[in-house]
Scaffold this active site. Sequence first.
Site, PDB file in Angstrom:
ATOM      1  N   ASP A 130       0.664  -1.687  -0.122  1.00  0.00           N
ATOM      2  CA  ASP A 130       0.066   0.600  -0.005  1.00  0.00           C
ATOM      3  C   ASP A 130       1.016   1.065  -0.420  1.00  0.00           C
ATOM      4  OD1 ASP A 130      -2.439   1.622   0.621  1.00  0.00           O
ATOM      5  OD2 ASP A 130      -3.539  -0.306   1.063  1.00  0.00           O
ATOM      6  N   HIS A 141      -3.184   3.580  -4.221  1.00  0.00           N
ATOM      7  CA  HIS A 141      -2.120   2.573  -3.000  1.00  0.00           C
ATOM      8  C   HIS A 141      -0.964   2.530  -3.470  1.00  0.00           C
ATOM      9  CE1 HIS A 141      -5.855   2.727  -1.058  1.00  0.00           C
ATOM     10  NE2 HIS A 141      -6.212   2.640  -1.464  1.00  0.00           N
ATOM     11  N   GLU A 197      -9.982   2.714  -5.271  1.00  0.00           N
ATOM     12  CA  GLU A 197      -9.361   4.010  -4.392  1.00  0.00           C
ATOM     13  C   GLU A 197      -8.213   4.938  -5.422  1.00  0.00           C
ATOM     14  OE1 GLU A 197     -11.038   4.304   0.139  1.00  0.00           O
ATOM     15  OE2 GLU A 197      -8.946   3.252  -0.307  1.00  0.00           O
ATOM     16  N   TRP A 208     -16.659  -4.027  -1.851  1.00  0.00           N
ATOM     17  CA  TRP A 208     -17.261  -2.978  -0.853  1.00  0.00           C
ATOM     18  C   TRP A 208     -18.016  -2.043  -0.935  1.00  0.00           C
ATOM     19  CZ3 TRP A 208     -14.233   1.299   1.011  1.00  0.00           C
ATOM     20  CH2 TRP A 208     -13.618   1.973  -0.775  1.00  0.00           C
ATOM     21  N   GLU A 251      -5.090   0.973  10.160  1.00  0.00           N
ATOM     22  CA  GLU A 251      -4.288   1.928   9.958  1.00  0.00           C
ATOM     23  C   GLU A 251      -4.670   2.322  11.489  1.00  0.00           C
ATOM     24  OE1 GLU A 251      -6.864   1.312   8.114  1.00  0.00           O
ATOM     25  OE2 GLU A 251      -6.713   2.352   6.273  1.00  0.00           O
TER      26      GLU A 251
END
Length: 524
Positions: free
Chosen positions: A177, A248, A310, A376, A453
């Site tokens: 990532d 990412h 993303e 998701w 995270e």
Amino acid sequence: MVPLPAETLPGGAAGHGADGLELDASTRIDADPEAAGTEAWLRAELGAATGLPLPPGRGEDARLRLTVDPDAGLGPEGYRLIADDEGAVVVGHDPAGVFYGAQTLRQLLPAAAYRRSPLGGRVWRLPSVRITDRPRFGWRGCMLDVARHFMPKHGVLRFIDLMAMHKLNVLHLHLTDDQGWRVEIRRYPRLTEVGAWRRESQVGAGTPKSFDGRPHGGFYTQEDIREIVAYAAARHITVVPEVDVPGHSQAAIAAYPELGEGEPVEVGREWGIIETVLNTTDATIAFYRDVFDEIMELFPSGYICVGGDECPKVQWRASETAQARIAEEGLGDEDGLQSWFIRRFDAYFASKGRRLLGWDEILEGGLAEGATVLSWRGTKGGIAAAQAGHDVVMCPTATSYLDYRQSDGPDEPIPVGTLLTVADVYGSEPVPPELAEQGAEHVLGAQVNIWTEHMDSPRTVDFMAFPRLSAFAEVAWSSHERSFEEFLPRLEAHLERLDAVGVEYRPLDGPHPWQRRPGVQGRP
């Protein structure tokens, strides 16, 4: 028991007593060659907890028998467990079925059967029972993010054991990532020399952002990965690797700046969506083909995940090379460019006998032909993909994101996202009603996702994962009509097993004082 078997009846074989089977120093195990792995596992686990030798036996000499019989009418991963005063037998459709039957056998014993050393003064008795069981879904998964916060190898192996305890069979390992690259790639050593380390980490999700000033990192060598994969396979768990493209990817770009679209960057230290993305040159495609070649050597999984989620388009809109690629390929816009990028790897994986897996953003701009979708952002993407004939794995944020807050109380550590309680997870339904008439057959199953995270140690992973992962295990395995009121007493008993293993789960009535993070802000 958790997850609840399909059918449980009192009493064992006809004509035998109902007292059950006491395990003692004379108890022996007999196993088919196909069940030898489960025999070794059961001897090691029960032997450690009970202190019993459980040596091999043959025929009448053995009180515990493990056998594979694909003609027993049980179905893939299914098993039958019969215990009475004469002995206990586990019959599996396949080796996986035998293993799951052995897991159930262990649950029939006291919770101390999950300890690593005998406590003494205990009678180990299996009740007289007849259990027939099979899973509802073939994909019963958990995504573990080791990129944001690295989990040392022994922690991953422990997590695999916890998955196996719950009859889960897919470990989706999020290896790369913006904030870290966690797998050794021998052709490109800077991916770990540079990309595996960041100078500090964001703490919480408050504004303004705060940082801990503490370097963080780590990675798995290729030998580590082979060990993890083999350890999981012995427990009938497939490890699916994820290497993120084209977003990412800041850690990779920090290691090899020529992969990026802008100025050189450092390994990411902030959470959230970052605008740094890969460029779309032939050289970058070739670089990642090399990377995936090594990944495919390490992971025999039929699925390789490319992320695909993303991916901001800001840099591509300003990039001459990206705009030239859009024009020369007739892609229309940046969404088409992302789809083009993903399709390159869909075709490449297919040529190697593998299938591409990606988050539902890979639907944007057109879905690659052989792709499987992780739905998701709600269920809409999964519904659209399934109705179009693509396989899907359901993991919508509302029911599957185990980084989300577990209550709205003030004691939850770094609360982020929407409320997701144990009851919410247990009440989820992987197959949306929209697929009842068309497309349900394309739902491979479901998984939960553990984004780390805000989980900086295995202890915090325990807290966020359990007991919600236990609730999910029943959703993915069992076919019965679910009632949380019926489940709750079984879960409370199951917590004794987690205590014996040493899992630092969140108590049902709220966090322990040492599990809180006072003063560290979360986000809605």
